[in-house]
Design an enzyme around this catalytic site. Structure first.
Site, PDB file in Angstrom:
ATOM      1  N   SER A  95       0.774  -1.198   0.010  1.00  0.00           N
ATOM      2  CA  SER A  95       0.088   0.127  -0.116  1.00  0.00           C
ATOM      3  C   SER A  95       0.920   1.411   0.054  1.00  0.00           C
ATOM      4  O   SER A  95       0.246   2.177  -0.122  1.00  0.00           O
ATOM      5  CB  SER A  95      -1.103   0.067   1.115  1.00  0.00           C
ATOM      6  OG  SER A  95      -2.116  -1.023   0.873  1.00  0.00           O
ATOM      7  N   GLN A 162      -9.462 -16.387  -1.216  1.00  0.00           N
ATOM      8  CA  GLN A 162      -8.351 -16.375  -2.448  1.00  0.00           C
ATOM      9  C   GLN A 162      -7.129 -16.068  -2.145  1.00  0.00           C
ATOM     10  O   GLN A 162      -6.258 -16.651  -2.618  1.00  0.00           O
ATOM     11  CB  GLN A 162      -8.947 -15.692  -3.768  1.00  0.00           C
ATOM     12  CG  GLN A 162     -10.333 -16.317  -4.349  1.00  0.00           C
ATOM     13  CD  GLN A 162     -10.973 -15.696  -5.374  1.00  0.00           C
ATOM     14  OE1 GLN A 162     -10.096 -14.678  -6.124  1.00  0.00           O
ATOM     15  NE2 GLN A 162     -11.965 -16.020  -6.042  1.00  0.00           N
ATOM     16  N   TYR A 199     -10.403   2.410   5.750  1.00  0.00           N
ATOM     17  CA  TYR A 199      -9.562   2.163   4.672  1.00  0.00           C
ATOM     18  C   TYR A 199     -10.016   0.940   3.523  1.00  0.00           C
ATOM     19  O   TYR A 199     -10.722   0.034   4.227  1.00  0.00           O
ATOM     20  CB  TYR A 199      -8.512   1.319   5.244  1.00  0.00           C
ATOM     21  CG  TYR A 199      -7.286   1.164   4.760  1.00  0.00           C
ATOM     22  CD1 TYR A 199      -6.419   2.273   4.436  1.00  0.00           C
ATOM     23  CD2 TYR A 199      -6.805   0.116   3.945  1.00  0.00           C
ATOM     24  CE1 TYR A 199      -4.993   2.101   3.732  1.00  0.00           C
ATOM     25  CE2 TYR A 199      -5.595  -0.100   3.081  1.00  0.00           C
ATOM     26  CZ  TYR A 199      -4.700   1.067   3.159  1.00  0.00           C
ATOM     27  OH  TYR A 199      -3.704   0.698   2.260  1.00  0.00           O
ATOM     28  N   GLY A 345       2.914  -0.727   4.185  1.00  0.00           N
ATOM     29  CA  GLY A 345       2.327  -1.822   2.989  1.00  0.00           C
ATOM     30  C   GLY A 345       2.597  -3.176   3.245  1.00  0.00           C
ATOM     31  O   GLY A 345       3.595  -3.609   3.560  1.00  0.00           O
TER      32      GLY A 345
END
Length: 407
Positions: A95, A162, A199, A345
């Site tokens: 991120s 997934q 977020y 991130g």
């Protein structure tokens, strides 16, 4: 602000990211002495070693300040060979990609090609509709500040499956941006635009699509020509659908979001990052991330008006206790009183942190090559305050992982 509160805030940001046995820490450091406010980077190195003792396979860190560049490492890059982490190693930054996207949109605003108060409907007509979603009520500013209310597609149960238990089966599959948005639009909005903060990776998928609509070019092309090229960020890339990592690189390890301490550690180095796209696909190095944050916070990439918009913040409420969010960057005042801008991130097997002081003169970037443990917030406290704390990454330390994850 207390250390406890600061670390809750930092972990809150990094936990919006994805969410082996302890290894003996190893370290390498380029010559660099005292950093601002504390004696050198001894605390930073100690904090990195504490993360390894807590179970992270390996860490890489670089800091830039008035005394030059410091480089540190702990643990290993490869559990099989025992290779140490190298300063030039590439890794997935997750991120942190968002700051690159917001910078491009702000540059486009400065050029008069769009406005932050334009609606999503204006640029992507008919896309955000249904189940209470209405793109005519959502502005670009709300996308970049996570105040749009649009559902986060990575929180969808099928997508989450997934990306976790189903990862081995789905790791090489490609997704398109429209497919990712369609997943989000199966759900009602989390709240009315502009009324709260939550977020959502969908915000930055839409932002990437708007960059492409306005410029007529792939969003990665715009990042390359506007940021990577001018700053000489030669070790940073956007892989598209390629599952491969550019060399040199270590391995990335994951327990695939399992909460079982005995869950097996899996090598997840190769994956198709189209599921993250403009919300988190970039590959970089600690050196390039510091170069980017130094330029961004130092006002080298944006005019004064857009720089102010970048750093105008909103409260993250209970999700980001003690921190505030701007446009692709967040800010928190550390326990020693130093305000820091940063973003985490997280993507499979990789948890990263980029940070800097408001003037960009002191920056620090880190990467952890395991996604089930570690405390990026402790690294910021160590670098900017000289505070050494446990690297457990549990309990209250879960707030920097919020912004570092893509789940």
């Amino acid at each position: 602000m207390t250390l406890r509160t600061v670390r809750r805030a930092l972990v809150g940001l990094a936990a919006a990211a994805l969410t082996t046995t302890a290894l003996t820490a190893t370290a390498s450091a380029a010559p660099a002495d005292a950093g601002p406010g504390h004696g050198g980077h001894t605390a930073t190195q100690a904090a990195m070693e504490a993360q390894v003792e807590a179970g992270v396979p390996g860490l890489l860190g670089q800091a830039r300040d008035g005394d030059g560049i410091w480089q540190g490492s702990a643990g290993v890059a490869d559990l099989r060979t025992g290779r140490e982490r190298l300063p030039q190693d590439r890794f997935r930054v997750g991120s942190i990609t968002k700051a690159f996207v917001s910078t491009v949109l702000l540059q486009l605003e400065a050029e008069g090609r769009l406005g932050l108060d334009d609606t999503v409907e204006h640029h992507l007509p008919g896309l955000v509709r249904g189940n209470g979603n209405d793109g005519s009520r959502i502005t670009l500013r709300q996308l970049l500040s996570h105040t749009s209310g649009v559902y986060n597609y990575t929180e969808d149960p099928d997508v989450h499956a997934q990306l976790s238990t189903g990862f081995p089966e789905h790791r090489y599959e490609s997704r398109t941006p429209r497919q990712l948005v369609a997943v989000a639009l199966k759900h009602r909005p989390d709240f009315r635009p502009g009324t709260r903060w939550h977020y959502s990776n969908t915000n930055y998928i839409l932002a990437g699509m708007i960059v492409e609509k306005v410029t007529g070019h792939p969003y990665g092309h715009e990042i390359d020509r506007r940021i990577l090229g001018p700053l000489g960020m030669r070790s940073t890339s956007l892989p598209g659908s390629s599952p491969l990592m550019p060399s040199p690189h270590g391995r990335a390890y994951s327990k695939l979001l399992s909460t079982d301490p005995q869950a097996p550690v899996q090598d997840v180095t190769e994956l198709n990052p189209t599921w993250a796209w403009s919300a988190g696909e970039i590959i970089s190095t600690t050196g390039d991330l510091n170069r980017f944050y130094r330029a961004l916070l130092g006002g080298k990439l944006l005019p004064e008006r857009q720089q102010k918009e970048l750093t105008t913040t909103v409260s993250g409420g209970d999700e980001l206790p003690g921190a505030r969010y701007g446009l692709g960057v967040a800010t928190v005042t550390l326990s020693c009183g130093v305000p820091v801008w940063f973003h985490g991130g997280g993507i499979h097997g990789s948890v990263s942190m980029a940070s800097g002081t408001a003037d960009g003169r002191h920056t620090a970037a880190f990467n952890l090559n395991g996604d089930w443990s570690g405390d990026p917030g402790a690294l910021l406290e160590a670098e900017y305050c000289g505070t050494v704390a446990s690297g457990s990454g549990t309990g209250e330390h879960t707030a920097v992982r919020k912004l570092a994850a893509l789940n």
